[in-house]
Scaffold this motif. Structure first.
Motif, PDB file in Angstrom:
ATOM      1  N   SER A 193      49.860 -11.192  60.170  1.00  0.00           N
ATOM      2  CA  SER A 193      50.005  -9.760  59.913  1.00  0.00           C
ATOM      3  C   SER A 193      50.752  -9.136  61.077  1.00  0.00           C
ATOM      4  N   VAL A 194      51.343  -7.989  60.838  1.00  0.00           N
ATOM      5  CA  VAL A 194      51.993  -7.266  61.934  1.00  0.00           C
ATOM      6  C   VAL A 194      50.970  -6.923  63.009  1.00  0.00           C
ATOM      7  N   GLU A 195      49.748  -6.671  62.610  1.00  0.00           N
ATOM      8  CA  GLU A 195      48.699  -6.350  63.578  1.00  0.00           C
ATOM      9  C   GLU A 195      48.449  -7.510  64.528  1.00  0.00           C
ATOM     10  N   ARG A 196      48.554  -8.740  64.045  1.00  0.00           N
ATOM     11  CA  ARG A 196      48.382  -9.897  64.929  1.00  0.00           C
ATOM     12  C   ARG A 196      49.519  -9.978  65.945  1.00  0.00           C
ATOM     13  N   VAL A 197      50.728  -9.637  65.521  1.00  0.00           N
ATOM     14  CA  VAL A 197      51.861  -9.576  66.449  1.00  0.00           C
ATOM     15  C   VAL A 197      51.608  -8.507  67.502  1.00  0.00           C
ATOM     16  N   VAL A 198      51.201  -7.332  67.056  1.00  0.00           N
ATOM     17  CA  VAL A 198      50.949  -6.210  67.962  1.00  0.00           C
ATOM     18  C   VAL A 198      49.862  -6.562  68.969  1.00  0.00           C
ATOM     19  N   GLU A 199      48.802  -7.197  68.521  1.00  0.00           N
ATOM     20  CA  GLU A 199      47.704  -7.575  69.415  1.00  0.00           C
ATOM     21  C   GLU A 199      48.201  -8.469  70.550  1.00  0.00           C
ATOM     22  N   SER A 200      49.023  -9.461  70.190  1.00  0.00           N
ATOM     23  CA  SER A 200      49.538 -10.401  71.187  1.00  0.00           C
ATOM     24  C   SER A 200      50.501  -9.724  72.153  1.00  0.00           C
ATOM     25  N   PHE A 205      51.341 -15.774  67.739  1.00  0.00           N
ATOM     26  CA  PHE A 205      50.708 -15.185  66.556  1.00  0.00           C
ATOM     27  C   PHE A 205      50.932 -16.148  65.398  1.00  0.00           C
ATOM     28  N   PRO A 206      50.211 -16.008  64.302  1.00  0.00           N
ATOM     29  CA  PRO A 206      50.400 -16.924  63.172  1.00  0.00           C
ATOM     30  C   PRO A 206      51.818 -16.837  62.604  1.00  0.00           C
ATOM     31  N   ARG A 221      51.884 -18.591  79.073  1.00  0.00           N
ATOM     32  CA  ARG A 221      51.332 -19.366  77.966  1.00  0.00           C
ATOM     33  C   ARG A 221      50.805 -18.420  76.895  1.00  0.00           C
ATOM     34  N   ALA A 222      51.153 -18.689  75.648  1.00  0.00           N
ATOM     35  CA  ALA A 222      50.671 -17.877  74.526  1.00  0.00           C
ATOM     36  C   ALA A 222      49.157 -18.015  74.368  1.00  0.00           C
ATOM     37  N   PRO A 223      48.520 -17.053  73.699  1.00  0.00           N
ATOM     38  CA  PRO A 223      47.056 -17.010  73.688  1.00  0.00           C
ATOM     39  C   PRO A 223      46.359 -17.952  72.714  1.00  0.00           C
ATOM     40  N   GLN A 224      47.032 -18.382  71.654  1.00  0.00           N
ATOM     41  CA  GLN A 224      46.356 -19.121  70.592  1.00  0.00           C
ATOM     42  C   GLN A 224      46.704 -20.609  70.645  1.00  0.00           C
ATOM     43  N   ALA A 225      45.711 -21.480  70.815  1.00  0.00           N
ATOM     44  CA  ALA A 225      45.937 -22.921  70.792  1.00  0.00           C
ATOM     45  C   ALA A 225      46.296 -23.364  69.379  1.00  0.00           C
ATOM     46  N   VAL A 226      47.410 -24.097  69.253  1.00  0.00           N
ATOM     47  CA  VAL A 226      47.857 -24.615  67.957  1.00  0.00           C
ATOM     48  C   VAL A 226      48.443 -26.007  68.177  1.00  0.00           C
ATOM     49  N   GLY A 227      47.896 -27.012  67.501  1.00  0.00           N
ATOM     50  CA  GLY A 227      48.416 -28.365  67.639  1.00  0.00           C
ATOM     51  C   GLY A 227      48.476 -28.788  69.093  1.00  0.00           C
ATOM     52  N   PRO A 228      49.627 -29.316  69.531  1.00  0.00           N
ATOM     53  CA  PRO A 228      49.746 -29.759  70.923  1.00  0.00           C
ATOM     54  C   PRO A 228      50.055 -28.638  71.909  1.00  0.00           C
ATOM     55  N   GLY A 229      50.196 -27.413  71.414  1.00  0.00           N
ATOM     56  CA  GLY A 229      50.580 -26.316  72.299  1.00  0.00           C
ATOM     57  C   GLY A 229      49.899 -25.018  71.937  1.00  0.00           C
ATOM     58  N   PHE A 230      50.677 -23.933  71.948  1.00  0.00           N
ATOM     59  CA  PHE A 230      50.124 -22.595  71.773  1.00  0.00           C
ATOM     60  C   PHE A 230      51.060 -21.734  70.930  1.00  0.00           C
ATOM     61  N   SER A 279      51.542 -22.016  90.030  1.00  0.00           N
ATOM     62  CA  SER A 279      50.776 -21.717  88.827  1.00  0.00           C
ATOM     63  C   SER A 279      49.637 -20.770  89.135  1.00  0.00           C
ATOM     64  N   ALA A 280      49.484 -19.773  88.250  1.00  0.00           N
ATOM     65  CA  ALA A 280      48.317 -18.892  88.297  1.00  0.00           C
ATOM     66  C   ALA A 280      47.515 -19.181  87.049  1.00  0.00           C
ATOM     67  N   ARG A 281      46.356 -19.729  87.184  1.00  0.00           N
ATOM     68  CA  ARG A 281      45.582 -20.198  86.044  1.00  0.00           C
ATOM     69  C   ARG A 281      44.562 -19.170  85.596  1.00  0.00           C
ATOM     70  N   GLY A 282      44.725 -18.716  84.377  1.00  0.00           N
ATOM     71  CA  GLY A 282      43.728 -17.876  83.747  1.00  0.00           C
ATOM     72  C   GLY A 282      43.090 -18.662  82.624  1.00  0.00           C
ATOM     73  N   THR A 283      42.564 -17.977  81.656  1.00  0.00           N
ATOM     74  CA  THR A 283      41.950 -18.623  80.510  1.00  0.00           C
ATOM     75  C   THR A 283      42.674 -18.194  79.256  1.00  0.00           C
ATOM     76  N   SER A 284      43.325 -19.125  78.575  1.00  0.00           N
ATOM     77  CA  SER A 284      43.993 -18.816  77.320  1.00  0.00           C
ATOM     78  C   SER A 284      42.965 -18.901  76.210  1.00  0.00           C
ATOM     79  N   THR A 285      42.748 -17.820  75.495  1.00  0.00           N
ATOM     80  CA  THR A 285      41.722 -17.779  74.467  1.00  0.00           C
ATOM     81  C   THR A 285      42.349 -17.497  73.116  1.00  0.00           C
ATOM     82  N   SER A 286      41.555 -17.606  72.058  1.00  0.00           N
ATOM     83  CA  SER A 286      42.060 -17.345  70.719  1.00  0.00           C
ATOM     84  C   SER A 286      42.228 -15.855  70.463  1.00  0.00           C
ATOM     85  N   SER A 287      41.698 -15.022  71.306  1.00  0.00           N
ATOM     86  CA  SER A 287      41.821 -13.576  71.142  1.00  0.00           C
ATOM     87  C   SER A 287      42.822 -13.030  72.139  1.00  0.00           C
ATOM     88  N   ALA A 288      43.959 -12.523  71.635  1.00  0.00           N
ATOM     89  CA  ALA A 288      44.959 -11.969  72.542  1.00  0.00           C
ATOM     90  C   ALA A 288      44.413 -10.770  73.290  1.00  0.00           C
TER      91      ALA A 288
END
Length: 226
Positions: free
Chosen positions: A86-93, A77-78, A65-74, A4-13
Motif C-alpha cells: 500500500s502507499v501507506e507502507r511506502v510512507v511508513e518506511s 516496503f512490499p 539497511r531497509a527495515p523489513q527482512a525478506v529472503g537473503p536481504g531486506f 558501521s553503526a549497528r542498530g536493530t532492523s525490525t519489521s516495523s519501519a
C-alpha cells in the motif's frame, strides 16, 4: 574503509533503528557533503558501498539497511504485486528514513540521495516529501511510486522548485514493470531537472560507464556549488 553503526532492523519501519555503513569515521564527517544510499529489494547496506570508490572522495557516504527482512536481504516496503502493498507502507518506511536524516543532516554541508531499484523509490519519495532539502538525487534502474493522493507527497512544491535528478537505466531491464517506467518518466520530467541516460547491455544493474556519469553529475551539481 567503512565504519558501521549497528542498530536493530525490525519489521516495523516506525520502530526502525537503522543499520548504517559509513565511508568515513565520525571524526572526518563534519562539514562534508553527505550522500545517502538506498539498496534494492532483497539486498542490504553492503550492496552499494562498492560504489564509493567511484564517487567523489569529498562526500561522506552513508548506506542504510531497509527495515523489513525478506529472503537473503531486506526490503523497504512490499512489492506492488504483493497483497500487503500500500502507499501507506511506502510512507511508513520513507518517514522513518526522514526521521533518521533529521538526526544527521546538521553535521553536513548538504545532503544528496542515491537509490538503486526499489531504493530509487525511496529516494524519489523522500524528494517528494522534502522537496527543498536535497542538493541532488540519483536514481539507478528504479522507479517512483504513484502517490494515490497521499498528503505525504508534496509534488506541487517539487514542481515549483525542481531539483537536479540523474536517472540511469537500460531499456532492456526486465525487472521494473513498463507501467512503472512510464509513470516514473512522466513524474521526473514534470517535477525535476532531469538528466536521463540509457545504457545498453546493463540490464538491471550498474556499470562503470554509468558510475563515471554519476561521479560527474555529483561533482557538477554539489561540489561545483560550494
Amino acid at each position: 574503509m567503512t565504519e558501521s553503526a549497528r542498530g536493530t532492523s525490525t519489521s516495523s519501519a516506525g520502530a526502525w533503528d537503522p543499520v548504517v555503513l559509513w565511508s568515513k569515521p565520525e571524526s572526518e564527517r563534519e562539514g562534508t557533503p553527505l550522500l545517502v544510499l538506498f539498496h534494492g529489494y532483497m539486498a542490504n547496506e553492503e550492496d552499494l558501498m562498492g560504489l564509493t570508490d567511484h564517487l567523489p572522495a569529498e562526500f561522506t557516504v552513508a548506506s542504510l539497511r531497509a527495515p523489513q527482512a525478506v529472503g537473503p536481504g531486506f526490503s523497504w516496503f512490499p512489492l506492488s504485486r504483493e497483497a500487503d502493498y500500500s502507499v501507506e507502507r511506502v510512507v511508513e518506511s520513507v518517514a522513518a528514513v526522514s526521521r533518521w536524516l533529521n538526526e544527521v543532516r546538521g553535521r553536513h554541508s548538504s545532503v544528496s540521495i542515491l537509490g538503486f531499484s526499489q531504493g530509487m523509490a525511496v529516494a524519489t519519495s523522500l524528494l517528494r516529501h522534502r522537496p527543498a532539502d536535497f542538493a541532488c538525487v540519483v536514481g539507478l534502474s528504479g522507479f517512483a511510486v504513484p502517490s494515490e493522493g497521499h498528503e505525504f507527497f508534496r509534488d506541487d512544491e517539487a514542481a515549483a522548485a525542481p531539483v537536479e535528478f540523474f536517472w540511469g537505466r537500460d531499456q532492456e531491464d526486465q525487472v521494473i514493470l513498463p507501467e512503472m517506467i512510464e509513470f516514473t518518466h512522466a513524474w521526473l520530467v514534470k517535477h525535476t531537472k532531469l538528466t536521463k541516460i540509457l545504457y545498453s547491455n546493463m540490464f538491471h544493474s550498474i556499470n562503470l560507464r554509468e558510475l563515471a556519469h554519476v561521479r560527474e553529475f555529483l561533482t557538477m551539481t554539489v561540489l561545483g556549488r560550494r
